[in-house]
Design a protein around this motif. Structure first.
Motif, PDB file in Angstrom:
ATOM      1  N   VAL A 103       0.870  -1.178   0.000  1.00 43.01           N
ATOM      2  CA  VAL A 103       0.000   0.000   0.000  1.00 43.01           C
ATOM      3  C   VAL A 103       0.904   1.224   0.000  1.00 43.01           C
TER       4      VAL A 103
ATOM      5  N   ILE B 113      -2.048   7.085   0.658  1.00 40.62           N
ATOM      6  CA  ILE B 113      -3.302   7.146   1.399  1.00 40.62           C
ATOM      7  C   ILE B 113      -3.757   8.599   1.485  1.00 40.62           C
TER       8      ILE B 113
ATOM      9  N   THR C 178      -6.892   4.566  -0.803  1.00 39.30           N
ATOM     10  CA  THR C 178      -5.525   4.058  -0.829  1.00 39.30           C
ATOM     11  C   THR C 178      -5.151   3.619  -2.238  1.00 39.30           C
TER      12      THR C 178
ATOM     13  N   SER D 164      -2.173   1.163  -4.396  1.00 43.59           N
ATOM     14  CA  SER D 164      -1.329   0.016  -4.069  1.00 43.59           C
ATOM     15  C   SER D 164      -0.509  -0.444  -5.260  1.00 43.59           C
TER      16      SER D 164
ATOM     17  N   CYS E  81       1.410   7.954   5.564  1.00 46.87           N
ATOM     18  CA  CYS E  81       0.566   8.086   6.751  1.00 46.87           C
ATOM     19  C   CYS E  81      -0.196   9.396   6.676  1.00 46.87           C
TER      20      CYS E  81
ATOM     21  N   LEU F 274      -3.711   7.024  10.176  1.00 44.55           N
ATOM     22  CA  LEU F 274      -3.725   5.883   9.263  1.00 44.55           C
ATOM     23  C   LEU F 274      -2.361   5.738   8.609  1.00 44.55           C
ATOM     24  N   THR F 275      -1.895   4.490   8.499  1.00 38.34           N
ATOM     25  CA  THR F 275      -0.614   4.223   7.854  1.00 38.34           C
ATOM     26  C   THR F 275      -0.805   3.202   6.735  1.00 38.34           C
ATOM     27  N   ALA F 276      -0.101   3.401   5.633  1.00 40.37           N
ATOM     28  CA  ALA F 276      -0.103   2.476   4.497  1.00 40.37           C
ATOM     29  C   ALA F 276       1.221   1.735   4.517  1.00 40.37           C
ATOM     30  N   GLU F 277       1.165   0.394   4.523  1.00 36.67           N
ATOM     31  CA  GLU F 277       2.369  -0.372   4.837  1.00 36.67           C
ATOM     32  C   GLU F 277       2.679  -1.447   3.791  1.00 36.67           C
TER      33      GLU F 277
ATOM     34  N   THR G 111      -1.355  -3.968   4.335  1.00 41.09           N
ATOM     35  CA  THR G 111      -2.437  -3.558   5.219  1.00 41.09           C
ATOM     36  C   THR G 111      -2.439  -2.052   5.434  1.00 41.09           C
ATOM     37  N   ILE G 112      -3.571  -1.579   5.967  1.00 41.83           N
ATOM     38  CA  ILE G 112      -3.691  -0.218   6.468  1.00 41.83           C
ATOM     39  C   ILE G 112      -3.904  -0.335   7.970  1.00 41.83           C
ATOM     40  N   LYS G 113      -3.079   0.336   8.749  1.00 41.02           N
ATOM     41  CA  LYS G 113      -3.204   0.295  10.203  1.00 41.02           C
ATOM     42  C   LYS G 113      -3.760   1.622  10.696  1.00 41.02           C
TER      43      LYS G 113
END
Length: 508
Positions: free
Chosen positions: A201, A204, A215, A217, A462, A472-475, A479-481
């Motif tokens: 990802v 965001i 998001t 990706s 983020c 929110l974080t894009a990793e 996933t999005i945390k």
């Protein structure tokens, strides 16, 4: 050229003198007799060494050989100075503590022909940060740049050391800097992990109404999620490579995206389809931003340029050229300078939107600048690089302070109105800072998604939501945390480990 002329004249004198004694030697009776070849070579070598050795090795006196036109001088740091043409007003500046251009053999452009190194604030910071022994060693190098054409900065004294070398001087600080007490911020904790993407990802953005977020990706899709529940609402397909940037317009029902397929797209969210393409970039497009008050889109690319687009007509208003490597991030604001870019050439540029030219080039960073964030209330901004995070003041990019400690490749920065600065890095770590003091009050390293490798823990982007209650974080684990503040935390349970005598601001 000067050295060649002088060297040629010296050798001419040597040749004429030796020619008079060529193959001849004066005997005791005063008559010349011929020499054999070996004796002749030996005599020439002795004569050359004894009589002309000092001349041949004499240092070149360049002031005796004046060339036509202005010469490039060098400052006390050994960096070339590029003087402006006489009679012309200098409009664009290069400021910083490292030489520009960053690449070998890169020619200066017209808008970067003057360089002021170090700036007044940089010289003061250098003297404060260096220990006394190092300051004494570097004194002869730093002192002329401070006292040559500008007044001596406050808080610094110039001590002349007599005895030994008469010109030995040292810059000594009156008072070492101390960090003021930082504001207490509650720690943030992870409370939701959102899955659905099939690749990294990469970007965001939260929509202005704070109902959903979007998001992009490496699986080439754009997904729209419900912010409250975290459920997937919509998937948009159309990019043929990794989606690197997304942003939702606050002025129209449009979503803009860009990617490594060189494409910049405008999506109509009423019909969920692409209605405009912006063609012009020659390589992957790494980021984009919308101007807050006018219908202008700005994109940045691996082709070393940023482009300004008219949203409605799709016309390319300006191509912002000057960076010597990929432009990794771009930000817009309503005030001047309206456009800020960070690049892999280690520089930050502040641009004149109307003229489409550089206002100021900041060269303080030593490594790639991948992230830039503007404070929502203060007239300041921050930049992230593997060397450190730096804070700057508009409009001229005056250096404020370093935020050191996040020793990783920083991909993203975001800040809220309370002064919480978040930096996300390639190794999956996230640091939270107090904006005013640069105090690092929390470090987070969330576990990767089950089934992913530990190496897939990078944070690429983020963002805070519009209420600034969620982060929110894009990793890289697909996933999005989602994080939120810990409501149970207090200053007693999570005290600030701060001492006024500890120097936290390492300038360089």
């Amino acid at each position: 050229m000067v050295e060649e002329v002088q060297k040629h004249s010296v050798h001419t004198l040597v040749f004429r003198s030796l020619k008079r004694t060529h193959d001849m030697f004066v005997a005791d009776n005063g008559k010349p007799v011929p020499l054999d070849e070996e004796s002749h070579k030996r005599k020439m070598a002795v004569k050359l060494r004894n009589e002309y050795g000092p001349v041949l090795h004499m240092p070149t006196l360049k002031e005796n050989f004046k060339e036509k036109g202005p010469q490039n001088a060098s400052d006390s740091y050994g960096h070339k100075q590029y003087p402006a043409n006489q009679g012309q007003e200098v409009e664009y500046l290069v400021t910083g503590t490292h030489p520009y251009p960053s690449g070998p053999g890169v020619a200066l452009t017209a808008d970067t022909k003057i360089q002021r190194m170090p700036s007044e604030s940089a010289a003061q910071s250098l003297a404060v940060a260096l220990p006394p022994s190092q300051a004494r060693v570097d004194a002869n190098r730093a002192a002329p740049a401070v006292g040559s054409d500008r007044s001596q900065p406050a808080g610094m004294t110039l001590a002349v050391m007599e005895g030994g070398n008469a010109k030995n001087s040292a810059l000594m600080a009156k008072k070492a800097p101390t960090m003021p007490k930082p504001q207490w911020h509650p720690p943030w904790k992870l409370y939701r992990v959102i899955s659905g993407h099939l690749g990294w990802v990469r970007c965001i953005a939260v929509e202005p109404g704070n109902q959903w977020f979007v998001t992009g990706s490496a699986d080439r899709t754009i997904k729209i999620w419900d912010l409250a529940s975290g459920k997937l609402k919509l998937s948009l397909t159309g990019h043929i490579s990794t989606v690197r940037g997304v942003i939702v317009s606050a002025r129209s029902p449009y979503l803009f995206s860009c990617g490594e397929d060189k494409q910049v797209k405008c999506w109509d969210l009423e019909y969920n389809k692409v209605i405009r393409h912006y063609h012009g970039h020659l390589s992957a497009v790494y980021g984009l931003d919308l101007h807050p008050t006018i219908d202008v889109l700005v994109t940045c690319s691996r082709d070393s340029t940023a482009r300004i687009w008219d949203v409605r007509t799709k016309a390319s208003v300006h191509t912002l050229s000057g960076h010597t490597n990929a432009v990794a991030t771009v930000r817009c604001q309503a005030a001047e300078p309206q456009i800020i870019t960070g690049s892999h050439d280690t520089t930050i540029r502040l641009w004149d939107l109307v003229a489409g030219k550089t206002r100021v080039t900041l060269t303080n960073h030593k490594k790639s600048v991948r992230a830039v964030v503007l404070h929502p209330r203060h007239y300041t901004f921050a930049s992230g690089s593997p060397d450190n995070i730096k804070q700057w003041k508009f409009p001229d990019g005056s250096f404020i302070q370093n935020l050191s400690g996040h020793n990783a490749i920083i991909n993203t920065l975001t800040v809220n109105s309370d002064g919480v600065l978040v930096s996300g890095a390639d190794n999956g770590t996230m640091h939270l800072w107090d904006w005013r003091t640069g105090y690092n009050f929390q470090r987070v390293h969330a576990a990767v998604q089950p089934g992913s490798l530990d190496s897939e823990s990078g944070i690429f982007a983020c963002a805070f939501d519009q209420s600034e209650s969620r982060l929110l974080t894009a990793e890289a684990d697909k996933t999005i945390k989602v994080y939120r503040e810990d409501d149970t935390a207090t200053e007693e349970t999570h005290p600030i480990s701060w001492k006024p005598e500890i120097i936290k601001r390492k300038r360089f």
